[in-house]
Design an enzyme around this catalytic site. Sequence first.
Site, PDB file in Angstrom:
ATOM      1  CD  GLU A  86       3.093   5.975   5.041  1.00 15.89           C
ATOM      2  OE1 GLU A  86       3.249   4.743   5.001  1.00 15.89           O
ATOM      3  OE2 GLU A  86       2.390   6.541   5.894  1.00 15.89           O
ATOM      4  CE1 TYR A 145      -5.674   4.174   2.459  1.00 11.31           C
ATOM      5  CE2 TYR A 145      -4.597   2.312   3.530  1.00 11.31           C
ATOM      6  CZ  TYR A 145      -4.526   3.464   2.765  1.00 11.31           C
ATOM      7  OH  TYR A 145      -3.306   3.909   2.320  1.00 11.31           O
ATOM      8  CG  ASP A 188      -1.607   1.320   1.436  1.00  5.69           C
ATOM      9  OD1 ASP A 188      -2.352   1.727   0.539  1.00  5.69           O
ATOM     10  OD2 ASP A 188      -1.382   1.949   2.490  1.00  5.69           O
ATOM     11  CG  ASP A 236       1.990   0.088   5.089  1.00  5.68           C
ATOM     12  OD1 ASP A 236       1.584  -0.573   4.114  1.00  5.68           O
ATOM     13  OD2 ASP A 236       1.410   1.118   5.488  1.00  5.68           O
TER      14      ASP A 236
END
Length: 809
Positions: A783, A571, A418, A421
Site C-alpha cells: 500500500e 491511526y 490518506d 482508500d
Amino acid sequence: MALLLVSCLVLAALPAVVRGVQSSNFSVEHSWPDGMTAEVCIFHDLDITCGWQLVVDFNLPIKSFEIWSGKAKKPKPRQGGTRVVVKQLHWSKAQPSGTCHRFNALFKVMPTEVTAEYVRVCSRGKWTKVGEVPPPTEAPVLREPDPQDFVINTIDEWSTGLKAEICFYHTSRITCGYDAEIITRGPVNKLEIWTVDIVNTIRTPTEVRFALRNKDWSKRQKKNPHCHEFLIRYWSYSKPTYIGGHYTRTCHRGKDNFEPNQGGTMPPPSTTNSPTNPPTNPPTNPPTNPPTKPPTNPPTNPPTNPPTNPPTNPPTNPPTNPPTNPPTNPPTNPPTNPPTSPPTNPPTTNGPATTEQPTTRPPTSLYDYRDSLAKSMLFYFVQRSGPIDDDIIPWRKADSATNDGSDVGKDLVGGWYDAGDHVKFGFPMAASATTLLWGFLQWRTSYDAMDKTEMMLELVKHPLDYFLKCWDNDKQEFYGQVGDGHIDHSTWGRPEDMQMSRPSFKLDRNNGGSDLAGETAAALAAGSLAFKSTDPAYASELLTAATQLYKFADKYRREYHLTITNAVDFYKSWSGYQDELCWGAAWLLKATGDEAYRVKARAAMASMDQNPIEYSWDSKSIGCYVLMHELSSGAEKSEYRGKIENFMSNWLGFKNGVSRTPCGLAWLREWGALRYAANTALIALMAAEQGIGQTSYRTFAETQINYMLGSCNGFSYQVGFGSNFPLRPHHQSATCPLSPATCDWSTFNDPAPNAHELTGALVGGPGKNDDYVDKRGDYIKNEVTTDYNAGFQSALAGLISLDMRGKLP
C-alpha cells in the site's frame, strides 16, 4: 536528399533515408567489465507525435537493460544476441529524427554492435506499424524566433564558454508540457541545461538548433516569462554571434498549441538578444573539461568558479552493479543564486535552513534524486480530495468528495486522501504536511534548483487550506476526520464515484484530542514559515490558527482516538499526546520567537518518550529533540544532542528492535518498513546539518534512500522510478480504468497491473529478508500513504542539497 524532420526545427543536410527505413548510431559513454552506459540515436522520416515502440538489438547476450526514455521489457535471446522491446513514457511520446536514447546494459561479454528501430508509431492520434506509415503531405512550417519571444541575460563568460539565462515568453497557458528551441550561430560544441531535456541537436554549417522538452516534473509552468539557466561551450574566443530561442509547442488541458507565441504580442525585451560583453573581471579558471582543440592562446587568468563536466572515463574502480536510474540530463552547474525569499531565521539558532551555496559540480549521487523527488510530488497531487482544476494527473482531474462536511453544515472539502482508500484521517495528514514542510524549509535551495518551489507551495497549501476549514476558534471545535474507515474499506472504486456515507468527526471542549490538535498546530506553524516571504497575509492566517489550535490542544488534554473512536483501528495514537505538545510548541517557538513555547516544550518533554526508536505519524519525540537542538544553546543544546545520538545509535548499530536486511535496509517493523527507514534518514540528515555525526549519518541516509531506489537487486520501491518498480500498488484510484468502465472488487482481484501508473508513490516495502511480492492485496507491503512519502521526499531534498554542495559521502 535532405532528411525531413517532423518538428519545428530546420532541414539539415543529412544522409537520405527511404520512408520506413531507419538508421541508427551507437556510442558508448562509459563502460566497466560487466556493463556500460551508452546511447543509440535513431534517424527516420516518420511523424511520431503521440507514442512509439522500438526494438534494440545486441549482437551478444546481455543480462539486464534499463533505458531513460521508455519502459523496457525483459531482454530476450535472439539469433545469438539479444532483443529488447521498449515503449514510450507519457512524457516521451514525440520523437524527432535523431533522438538519442540513453541506456544501461549488463553483460558477460561487451556487445560490439547495437542497433535500434521503431516498429510501431503513433502519428496524430493513429497507431500504425512502420512500413505502413503514409509519407508526410507537406514539410513542417519553420519559424525563426521573434525578438519578443525571449530575453537572454548573461551571467558569466570566459574564453571557451558562457553561462546565461534564457527567458521564454508565451501567449497560451502551459499545464501539460512544452517544447522549445535554443538556436546559436557559431561553432558551439555543447549546450548544458538543467530544467529541460535536450531531445535533439541539429547542426548545419551556419547554426546549431537544440530541441528542448520539459521534464516529467516541469510540464506545468505558471511564470511568464519562464527562465532557464544554461551553459554553452565553444572553441577559444569563438563566442556565438547569436543566441535565441522560443517555445515551439505548449500543451494546455491535453491540447497542443504549435503557435504559442507569434511575436509582437509580448512586452519588448529589456536586454539584447545576444550575450552581453564579458564582465570586467571575467572568471579566470578554464573549464575543467576543455575542448579537444585547445586554444592557441589560452587565457592567462583562469575562471574563479568554472563549470565542470562529468568524467568521460569510467571510474578507476567501477561499480559491479551500475546505477539503475542515472540522471536523464545531470546538472553540471546548478544555480548558485540563493532563494529569493529564504526562510526567516528563528530565535537563538545557528540558522534553520541550509544556506551554504551549491558549488559548480556534476551530481555524484548513484541515483537521480531530483527525478525521484519530482515524482514524489506528483503522488501528492494524486491524493487530492475536492475540486481539481488542472490536469497534472490526467487520470485524476475530476472533482471528488465535494459534499464533505455537509452532514454537520460545514465546508470540509479538500485535503488529502490518506492512502489507497478515500478517508481523510487528520492525524497522519497533518504529520505528513509537517514533515514535508520541515524538509522544504531546511533545503529550499533543492526545490529552487529544480524550479519546483512554486509547485511545492501549491502542494502543501492543499492540506493547509483544509486545516483552516476544520478549525473554528469561536466554537472551539476541530474536525479531525471525514469518512468512516470501516465503510470506506468495504468498497473498491474511484473517489469521483463515491456514494457511501462520509461522516465528519470533531474534537471540542468536552472531548479533546491534544495529539491531533498539537500536530495540526505544528503543520500550520511550519506552513506560516514557508509562505512568510511570498504570501505574508496567508502566513499570518496560518500562524494565528496555529497558536489558537495549540492553546486548544494544551487546554483540553486527551488522546484523540478516545474522541474520534472510528480512528482506533487505523491511526490510534499509541505514543500519547505529550510528544505532539512538545512538537507543536517547538514549531511555534521557531515561527514566533516567543520563549513561552520553549517552556511548554520542555514541560511536555518530561512526560514523553525519553528514548524513542522511531519518527513517524504517531511518534514525534525525536523530531522535537532535533528541532529544539536547532533552537537552543549551551547545556540545553547538549542535552538534546545526547538524545539524538542515542536515537541514531540504534539505527546505525542495528539494535533495540532495528535489524538489517541482507541488502542493507535498516528494518524496524513489517507494516510500512520503508517509511521508518526514510524517516530516520531525514532525522540523520537534519542532525548532520547541525553538526552531529555528519559523515556517518549522511552515509546512513544515502544508503537507505538508495535501497528504496533500487540498490537491492535493481528493484525500485518508488513507483515510476527506474524500469523495475511496483505495478500493482494497493490504491483504488490507480487501479480503476477511466470512467465509465466498471471498477469494483473484480478490478481489485484482477492480477493485471494497475490501470494507471501511481508515479512517485513509495510502497510499504519488504520484509526483514528483503522479501517482497508486487501483489495488490498485500496492504502491508504494497500500500501507499501520504506519510510513507513525506520523510522520503524530505530526505531526498537533503541529499540533493548535499550533492549540490559537494558533500555527499
